[in-house]
Design an enzyme around this catalytic site. Structure first.
Site, short mmCIF file in Angstrom:
data_model
loop_
_atom_site.label_atom_id
_atom_site.label_comp_id
_atom_site.label_asym_id
_atom_site.label_seq_id
_atom_site.Cartn_x
_atom_site.Cartn_y
_atom_site.Cartn_z
N ASP A 33 2.47 -35.22 10.77
CA ASP A 33 2.95 -34.42 11.90
C ASP A 33 3.69 -35.31 12.88
OD1 ASP A 33 1.60 -32.50 10.63
OD2 ASP A 33 0.18 -32.05 12.26
N TYR A 34 3.15 -36.51 13.05
CA TYR A 34 3.74 -37.42 14.01
C TYR A 34 5.18 -37.77 13.61
CZ TYR A 34 4.64 -41.61 16.73
OH TYR A 34 5.21 -42.53 17.57
N PHE A 36 7.13 -36.11 11.73
CA PHE A 36 7.94 -34.91 11.87
C PHE A 36 8.38 -34.74 13.33
CE2 PHE A 36 8.64 -30.42 12.58
CZ PHE A 36 9.36 -30.02 11.45
N ASP A 37 7.44 -34.87 14.23
CA ASP A 37 7.76 -34.71 15.66
C ASP A 37 8.77 -35.74 16.14
OD1 ASP A 37 6.11 -32.59 15.82
OD2 ASP A 37 4.40 -33.70 16.65
N SER A 82 11.24 3.81 2.12
CA SER A 82 9.78 3.66 2.13
C SER A 82 9.30 3.86 0.69
CB SER A 82 9.12 4.59 3.13
OG SER A 82 9.29 5.91 2.78
N LEU A 83 8.01 3.87 0.50
CA LEU A 83 7.48 3.97 -0.85
C LEU A 83 6.63 5.22 -0.97
CD1 LEU A 83 6.23 0.30 -1.38
CD2 LEU A 83 8.14 1.38 -2.57
N GLU A 114 2.64 -6.11 -7.27
CA GLU A 114 2.65 -7.00 -6.10
C GLU A 114 1.63 -6.48 -5.09
OE1 GLU A 114 6.69 -7.22 -4.58
OE2 GLU A 114 7.39 -7.05 -6.66
N LYS A 116 0.59 -5.14 -1.52
CA LYS A 116 1.29 -4.41 -0.46
C LYS A 116 0.85 -4.99 0.87
CE LYS A 116 2.64 0.22 0.97
NZ LYS A 116 2.48 0.05 2.41
N ASP A 118 0.43 -5.64 4.64
CA ASP A 118 0.35 -4.70 5.75
C ASP A 118 0.84 -5.38 7.03
OD1 ASP A 118 -0.12 -2.31 6.89
OD2 ASP A 118 -2.28 -2.58 7.10
N GLU A 173 7.89 -8.91 4.64
CA GLU A 173 6.96 -8.40 5.63
C GLU A 173 6.57 -9.52 6.60
OE1 GLU A 173 6.62 -5.29 4.67
OE2 GLU A 173 4.99 -4.48 5.88
N TYR A 225 9.71 -10.15 -0.71
CA TYR A 225 9.43 -9.49 -1.99
C TYR A 225 10.59 -8.72 -2.60
CZ TYR A 225 8.32 -5.99 1.57
OH TYR A 225 8.35 -5.18 2.66
N LYS A 288 6.34 -1.81 -9.42
CA LYS A 288 7.78 -1.61 -9.54
C LYS A 288 8.19 -1.69 -11.01
CE LYS A 288 8.47 -3.90 -5.10
NZ LYS A 288 8.81 -5.13 -4.39
N LYS A 312 -2.55 2.90 -2.90
CA LYS A 312 -3.26 2.47 -1.68
C LYS A 312 -4.76 2.40 -1.92
CE LYS A 312 0.07 3.37 1.79
NZ LYS A 312 0.25 3.59 3.21
N CYS A 406 -28.98 2.79 33.78
CA CYS A 406 -28.01 1.74 33.53
C CYS A 406 -28.73 0.47 33.07
CB CYS A 406 -27.21 1.46 34.79
SG CYS A 406 -26.11 0.05 34.61
N CYS A 409 -28.00 -2.19 36.26
CA CYS A 409 -28.50 -2.03 37.63
C CYS A 409 -29.62 -0.99 37.70
CB CYS A 409 -27.36 -1.62 38.55
SG CYS A 409 -26.80 0.06 38.25
N CYS A 424 -22.65 5.11 34.68
CA CYS A 424 -23.49 4.60 35.75
C CYS A 424 -22.72 4.88 37.03
CB CYS A 424 -23.72 3.09 35.59
SG CYS A 424 -24.31 2.32 37.11
N CYS A 430 -23.27 -1.97 41.02
CA CYS A 430 -23.64 -2.32 39.65
C CYS A 430 -22.91 -3.62 39.26
CB CYS A 430 -23.26 -1.18 38.71
SG CYS A 430 -23.66 -1.49 37.00
P1 AMP Z 1 5.03 2.83 3.59
O1 AMP Z 1 5.28 2.20 4.92
O2 AMP Z 1 3.63 3.22 3.35
O3 AMP Z 1 6.08 3.86 3.23
O4 AMP Z 1 5.25 1.65 2.52
C1 AMP Z 1 6.50 1.07 2.35
C2 AMP Z 1 6.50 -0.28 2.96
O5 AMP Z 1 5.61 -1.15 2.30
C3 AMP Z 1 7.81 -0.98 2.82
O6 AMP Z 1 8.72 -0.59 3.79
C4 AMP Z 1 7.42 -2.40 3.00
O7 AMP Z 1 7.48 -2.73 4.37
C5 AMP Z 1 5.96 -2.47 2.64
N1 AMP Z 1 5.64 -3.41 1.57
C6 AMP Z 1 4.61 -4.28 1.63
N2 AMP Z 1 4.54 -5.04 0.53
C7 AMP Z 1 5.55 -4.67 -0.26
C8 AMP Z 1 6.00 -5.10 -1.55
N3 AMP Z 1 5.36 -6.06 -2.23
N4 AMP Z 1 7.09 -4.49 -2.05
C9 AMP Z 1 7.74 -3.50 -1.37
N5 AMP Z 1 7.34 -3.05 -0.17
C10 AMP Z 1 6.26 -3.61 0.38
ZN ZN Z 2 -25.09 0.16 36.62
#
Ligand code: AMP
Ligand code: ZN
Length: 669
Positions: A33-34, A36-37, A82-83, A114, A116, A118, A173, A225, A288, A312, A406, A409, A424, A430
């Protein structure tokens, strides 16, 4: 000579990009780290000396510093879909049948599985190996340009390596690992701030922070991803992941090729168990079709690709024993029952306690002490009890009797008709309520008192120095110096912070009083409609509810609070001490002469101390940032300011103000 310097700068940047990749993406640093810094410092010095070689993708830009006032809307060149999702394996089988129908009968497709992740989805654009911009998903067609904040995330490469295509987008993500989430929350708890709910919200909220300095400290990371673009030279999703990894992106190696649904089910089964050991949150598995050729043939519905689906997981659930119930008193007097459980591991954290909300909840669950209960962690940080396992109820289970006094108190608890919560009512005496009220009062969103934290409040209360909000403002240095762990410097900071808080606008003071149901937004609404506390006190319930967004419950709470003598006396007292109970200051910060301007303050001043001058700027609408960058508007320079800071400001063409010039700017004189 100049060319040498340019080369040197480029060389340093290249080295630092490589070390960054080894450290953050591969987790295999080759320098300390040093070292690098030291390299970074060298580069910083050269960049300050020779600003003509500025590069917004330089490794020095990682620390943040830029402010984004409003995020620009940008269109996605390739929409972000979206999925579709499912919770059952049967539906996955149906999905496969649908694919079979849409593709040619001799098509031989396979899958990728893969995790998912969050978090908050993001699309990054790279041109000739350089990071160009990053945009949030938004509505899928267009999102917010949060590039400045993204640059502070070390796992996002600013410069690629290997055989990358000249232009492409990559999707992924933004994630906040559990450990970072927990340390943010424990800092917030210490500062008396409300806790963040879950890593996902915190990650997406962090991307929209104006100050990239704060983003840099959040501990965010980015998993990639999906590639989007033309002529990328890859034919399958597995290859795409492999390639992206070779260009320097963080692509988790959990992804797996699956040649049949059977293999997909195995993957799901494995991760349903294993996910609780991950250092971050996943909410399912994404499956996929692996071959891009088949992906293309399958295409998209209006919302999502036909070639992918999310499986899910059910919310994580475990069993534990309910050993006892404790009761917590909040600053408004609300009493919340909390279940004490036999410690158990749930999605990466050990759970010992769960919120029970109120007496109704206990009744609804038909809870008894000693019960075996089911605990779930949904999207919330505090897990909840969702049910009792009836098969495991022994003969010794004991009915829960909600407390009548309470726990702090011992005043009798009250519960109004239609209210689920017990209170309370002893709000003036209190101890927990008083401490909670003061902690709320000094918190960032209220009076924002610097130099004093939640623990100090407890200490001050216990030593008898403060019994109400007003006592804060009459504290003396000699009273504080005799307390444990109070050094001269911290006492000075504290007193300065308290003094400076007097310039907080009326809406913050009103919020700080901690009137039940009066949150930040309600306080602002009230101060707009009733620009002084006297007008607010004179308002009837009808007049209060006539205001948009003020309902009966809030109106009654405000009315009752202001009619109580003790409260009104406290307000008078605070007003005499110099706190603002009129709306002027608010207007100044919204339309003041300094509104939207960014200031850096440095040096020592004659008529203000450092905190005062900052407050002065903020009261008139200016924003304070900690270091000079090209986004700074003014540097306010006192005596003893460092030459480097000044030089940086000169280089960026930033106006430098003296103390009196600042005052003239505000007063117009
Ligand atoms: P949802 O928000 O439930 O419609 O799910 C779709 C979202 O899942 C996408 O917009 C991505 O942000 C997210 N996501 C997370 N992991 C993955 C992955 N491995 N491949 C594709 N989407 C993903
Ligand atoms: Zn109290």
């Amino acid at each position: 000579m100049m060319e040498d310097i340019e080369l040197r700068i480029e060389q340093l940047r290249k080295e630092l990009h490589q070390h960054n990749h080894k450290y953050y993406v591969l987790d295999q640093p080759t320098v300390s780290d040093y070292e690098f810094d030291q390299l970074l410092k060298k580069l910083e010095i050269l960049e300050t000396q020779f600003p003509q070689y500025f590069d917004s993708n330089s490794p020095t830009q990682r620390v943040g510093g830029g402010i984004t006032k409003t995020f620009q809307t940008k269109s996605h060149q390739y929409p972000m879909y979206s999925l579709d999702n499912t919770y059952s394996k049967e539906e996955l089988e149906e999905w496969e049948k649908k694919i079979a129908k849409l593709l040619d009968s001799d098509a031989k497709w396979t899958y990728t599985c893969e995790l998912k992740f969050d978090g908050a989805s993001i699309s990054l654009t790279y041109e000739n190996g350089k990071f160009v911009q990053g945009v949030t998903r938004g509505d899928g067609q267009k999102g917010d340009d949060v590039s400045k904040n993204l640059k502070t995330i070390r796992t996002i490469p600013l410069q690629l390596q290997g055989d990358y295509p000249p232009f492409f987008e990559i999707r992924g993500e933004i994630m906040l690992p559990w450990s970072a989430f927990e340390s943010i929350n424990s800092a917030r708890e210490k500062a008396g701030e409300t806790l963040f709910k879950n890593p996902r919200n915190t990650a997406s909220g962090s991307l929209k922070l104006q100050d990239s300095n704060i983003v840099a400290q959040r501990g965010l990371t980015c998993f990639l991803y999906a590639l989007a673009g033309d002529n990328l030279g890859v034919d399958t999703q597995m290859e795409a992941l492999e390639k992206a990894r070779s260009w320097g992106f963080k692509v988790p190696d959990s992804a797996q090729h699956a040649s049949s649904l059977k293999a997909v089910f195995d993957f799901i089964g494995y991760w349903d168990e294993e996910r609780s050991n991950l250092p971050y949150e996943i909410d399912g598995i994404v499956i996929k079709v692996n071959e891009f050729e088949f992906q293309q043939q399958l295409g998209y519905t209006a919302k999502s690709p036909r070639w992918a689906i999310a499986y899910k997981f059910q919310a994580a659930r475990v069993e534990s024993q309910l050993n006892s119930i404790s009761y917590q008193v909040g600053r408004t007097g609300a009493v919340t029952p909390v279940a004490n459980l036999t410690p158990v591991l749930l999605s990466g954290t050990t759970v010992k306690r769960a919120s029970l909300h109120n007496a109704d909840q206990i009744e609804k669950l038909n809870l008894r002490l000693g019960d075996t209960v089911w605990i779930e962690k949904g999207g919330e940080i505090i897990p909840k009890i969702v049910g009792v396992n009836p098969d495991k109820r022994g003969d010794v289970s004991q009915k829960v009797n909600f407390i009548e006094h309470c726990p702090d108190c011992h005043a009798p608890l009250q519960r109004s008709d239609g209210e689920a919560q017990h209170y309370c009512a002893n709000s003036m005496f209190c101890p927990t309520q008083i401490i909670g009220k003061i902690q709320h009062f000094i918190s960032r969103k209220a009076m924002d008192v610097e130099g004093i934290g939640s623990e100090t409040v407890v200490q001050l209360f216990e030593s008898g120095l403060i019994k109400n909000l007003g006592d804060l403002y009459t504290l003396k240095a000699n009273q504080l110096l005799v307390l444990d762990r109070m050094a001269k410097k911290s006492v000075e900071n504290m007193l300065q912070g308290i003094e400076a808080s007097k310039s907080q606008p009326y809406s913050k003071v009103l919020f700080g009083l901690g009137i039940r149901y009066v949150g930040e937004t309600v306080a602002k609404t009230l101060t707009k409609s009733f620009p002084s506390i006297d007008q607010l006190k004179d308002a009837t319930i009808e007049e209060l509810t006539a205001v948009n967004e003020i309902g009966q419950r809030i109106a009654e709470s405000v009315f009752d609070y202001l009619q109580q003598d003790t409260n009104w006396q406290l307000i008078q007292h605070l007003r005499d001490l110099g706190l603002s109970f009129e709306a002027e200051a608010d207007d100044a910060s919204a339309n003041g002469p300094l509104t939207d301007k960014k200031f850096v303050v440095s040096g020592v001043f004659e008529n203000f101390d450092r905190n005062e001058i900052k407050k002065y700027i903020e009261t008139h609408g200016g924003k304070i940032t900690s270091s000079v960058s090209k986004n700074t508007d003014f540097l306010v320079a006192g005596s003893g300011i460092g030459p480097a800071k000044k030089e940086k400001a000169v280089n960026y063409g930033i106006s430098i103000l003296t103390e009196s010039e600042l005052v003239s700017l505000v007063t117009g004189k």
